[in-house]
Design an enzyme around this catalytic site. Structure first.
Site, PDB file in Angstrom:
ATOM      1  N   TYR A 132       0.836  -1.204   0.000  1.00  0.00           N
ATOM      2  CA  TYR A 132       0.000   0.000   0.000  1.00  0.00           C
ATOM      3  C   TYR A 132       0.871   1.254   0.000  1.00  0.00           C
ATOM      4  O   TYR A 132       1.924   1.294   0.640  1.00  0.00           O
ATOM      5  CB  TYR A 132      -0.908   0.042   1.221  1.00  0.00           C
ATOM      6  CG  TYR A 132      -2.008  -0.992   1.249  1.00  0.00           C
ATOM      7  CD1 TYR A 132      -2.304  -1.767   0.134  1.00  0.00           C
ATOM      8  CD2 TYR A 132      -2.773  -1.191   2.404  1.00  0.00           C
ATOM      9  CE1 TYR A 132      -3.320  -2.708   0.175  1.00  0.00           C
ATOM     10  CE2 TYR A 132      -3.794  -2.124   2.437  1.00  0.00           C
ATOM     11  CZ  TYR A 132      -4.064  -2.889   1.324  1.00  0.00           C
ATOM     12  OH  TYR A 132      -5.062  -3.814   1.359  1.00  0.00           O
ATOM     13  N   LEU A 155     -20.468   1.506  -4.802  1.00  0.00           N
ATOM     14  CA  LEU A 155     -21.724   1.143  -5.457  1.00  0.00           C
ATOM     15  C   LEU A 155     -22.880   1.079  -4.467  1.00  0.00           C
ATOM     16  O   LEU A 155     -24.019   1.454  -4.793  1.00  0.00           O
ATOM     17  CB  LEU A 155     -21.569  -0.209  -6.160  1.00  0.00           C
ATOM     18  CG  LEU A 155     -22.707  -0.624  -7.093  1.00  0.00           C
ATOM     19  CD1 LEU A 155     -22.680   0.213  -8.362  1.00  0.00           C
ATOM     20  CD2 LEU A 155     -22.593  -2.113  -7.445  1.00  0.00           C
ATOM     21  N   SER A 200     -13.843  -4.293   0.744  1.00  0.00           N
ATOM     22  CA  SER A 200     -14.784  -3.631  -0.167  1.00  0.00           C
ATOM     23  C   SER A 200     -16.232  -3.881   0.235  1.00  0.00           C
ATOM     24  O   SER A 200     -17.054  -4.301  -0.584  1.00  0.00           O
ATOM     25  CB  SER A 200     -14.559  -4.062  -1.615  1.00  0.00           C
ATOM     26  OG  SER A 200     -15.214  -3.185  -2.520  1.00  0.00           O
ATOM     27  N   PRO A 201     -16.596  -3.611   1.487  1.00  0.00           N
ATOM     28  CA  PRO A 201     -17.967  -3.861   1.933  1.00  0.00           C
ATOM     29  C   PRO A 201     -19.006  -2.993   1.230  1.00  0.00           C
ATOM     30  O   PRO A 201     -20.193  -3.333   1.231  1.00  0.00           O
ATOM     31  CB  PRO A 201     -17.907  -3.561   3.437  1.00  0.00           C
ATOM     32  CG  PRO A 201     -16.777  -2.596   3.584  1.00  0.00           C
ATOM     33  CD  PRO A 201     -15.760  -3.046   2.561  1.00  0.00           C
ATOM     34  N   GLY A 229     -23.032   2.722  -1.638  1.00  0.00           N
ATOM     35  CA  GLY A 229     -23.004   3.894  -0.769  1.00  0.00           C
ATOM     36  C   GLY A 229     -23.885   5.040  -1.237  1.00  0.00           C
ATOM     37  O   GLY A 229     -23.596   6.197  -0.969  1.00  0.00           O
ATOM     38  N   ALA A 262     -18.668  -2.209  -2.052  1.00  0.00           N
ATOM     39  CA  ALA A 262     -18.491  -2.476  -3.483  1.00  0.00           C
ATOM     40  C   ALA A 262     -17.908  -1.270  -4.203  1.00  0.00           C
ATOM     41  O   ALA A 262     -18.371  -0.876  -5.273  1.00  0.00           O
ATOM     42  CB  ALA A 262     -19.816  -2.893  -4.120  1.00  0.00           C
TER      43      ALA A 262
END
Length: 323
Positions: free
Chosen positions: A53, A217, A211-212, A219, A214
């Site tokens: 990262y 998408l 990625s809870p 949110g 997505a």
């Protein structure tokens, strides 16, 4: 804050895991420090990072930010269950990636140096390495445990068969093996319900969804189509592909008087096999807002409606898997 055990271990972690992937590329060091301090104030004790990262190959920029934050003292390191990852490409030479014993040892030493700590609580394999035998991988991990440099081993992006093979071989070596799996899992991405979740339950692995939302998408994408990542061309295509689902979803969230992002996280929290979804706030305000999820309790009827909008593999509801 609620706490739970990480898989079959005796280690307690918060029901949210602070993801740090934005620290450096998207969030300044000062703001990253402030977010981590606020996370501790909220009772979040589980932090996730990776040696790759930060956006600059081989430098571990995000791990360095964590290291400078820990170096401020005040019990910061002692309060944090620290998770990082090994596998990614950290240089130009042939052995600067993947899961050879040589790279595992070198990557661990470098992560410890960057984060200014003497141990990593959860050392996760970022991907499966089909070229390296498990005997070699476990020998390297066992050595790091004996030296006190890591405490637990986890996986990320593994298939069910990978987890089974890894833990059966670890068992034969009288080693604890994998204690957690970090997978893509959200309302719109439920493939792990077929094999990964059942095998994690069988072997006692904690599940850490990444990625809870997505990638935004879930949110409130329809209301915020011109904001941030939602304005990206690929995201726009994804929104159009899932428009009918999103319309039904955001309508349901409005009826619940809850933010779509919060409902998506609450859905994960309602699943007893989930340890802690990874949240990646870019601001303190986003972090503070996420804490409201802890007050959302989805009814059985709401869970059924969500399952109808975003059916799992084969269209079955989670309870059909007898978790």
């Amino acid at each position: 804050m609620e706490y739970t055990y990480l898989g079959r271990t005796g280690l307690k972690v918060s029901r949210f895991c602070l993801g740090t992937m934005n620290f450096g590329p998207q969030t300044s060091e000062a703001d990253s420090f402030a977010i981590m301090d606020r996370a501790l104030e909220h009772g979040i004790n589980f932090f996730d990072t990776a040696n790759v990262y930060g956006g600059k190959k081989g430098e571990g920029v995000t791990e360095q930010i964590l290291g400078r934050w820990f170096a401020q003292g005040g019990g910061r390191r002692e309060k944090v269950v620290l998770a990082t990852k090994v596998y990614g490409d950290m240089g130009e030479w042939p052995n600067n990636s993947r899961l050879s014993a040589r790279h595992i040892r070198q990557a661990c030493e470098n992560s410890l140096r960057r984060m200014k700590t003497d141990h990593i609580d959860l050392y996760q394999m970022h991907h499966i390495d089909r070229q390296t035998p498990w005997e070699e991988i476990w020998q390297a991990m066992e050595q790091l445990v004996r030296e006190g440099k890591i405490t637990y081993v986890g996986s990320s992006n593994f298939a069910g068969w990978n987890i089974t093979q890894a833990n059966e071989i670890a068992k034969n070596r009288h080693f604890m093996g994998l204690v957690s799996e970090q997978s893509l899992y959200n309302l719109n991405a439920r493939m792990i319900e077929l094999e990964v979740i059942p095998v994690c339950k069988e072997y006692g692995l904690g599940i850490i969804p990444w990625s809870p939302l997505a990638g935004g998408l879930l949110g409130g994408a329809l209301q915020k189509t011109s904001e941030g990542r939602r304005s990206d061309a690929n995201m726009q295509k994804n929104i159009e592909k899932n428009r009918s689902k999103l319309e039904a979803y955001e309508k349901l969230c409005a009826q619940l008087d809850a933010e779509p992002a919060h409902v998506a996280l609450a859905w994960l929290h309602s699943n007893p096999v989930v340890t802690a979804p990874i949240i990646g706030p870019r601001t303190i305000e986003q972090l503070d807002g996420t804490m409201r999820v802890l007050d959302i309790h989805l009814s059985d009827e709401t869970l059924k409606q969500l399952d109808e909008i975003f059916p799992g593999p084969g269209g079955q509801a989670p309870e059909a898997y007898a978790w």
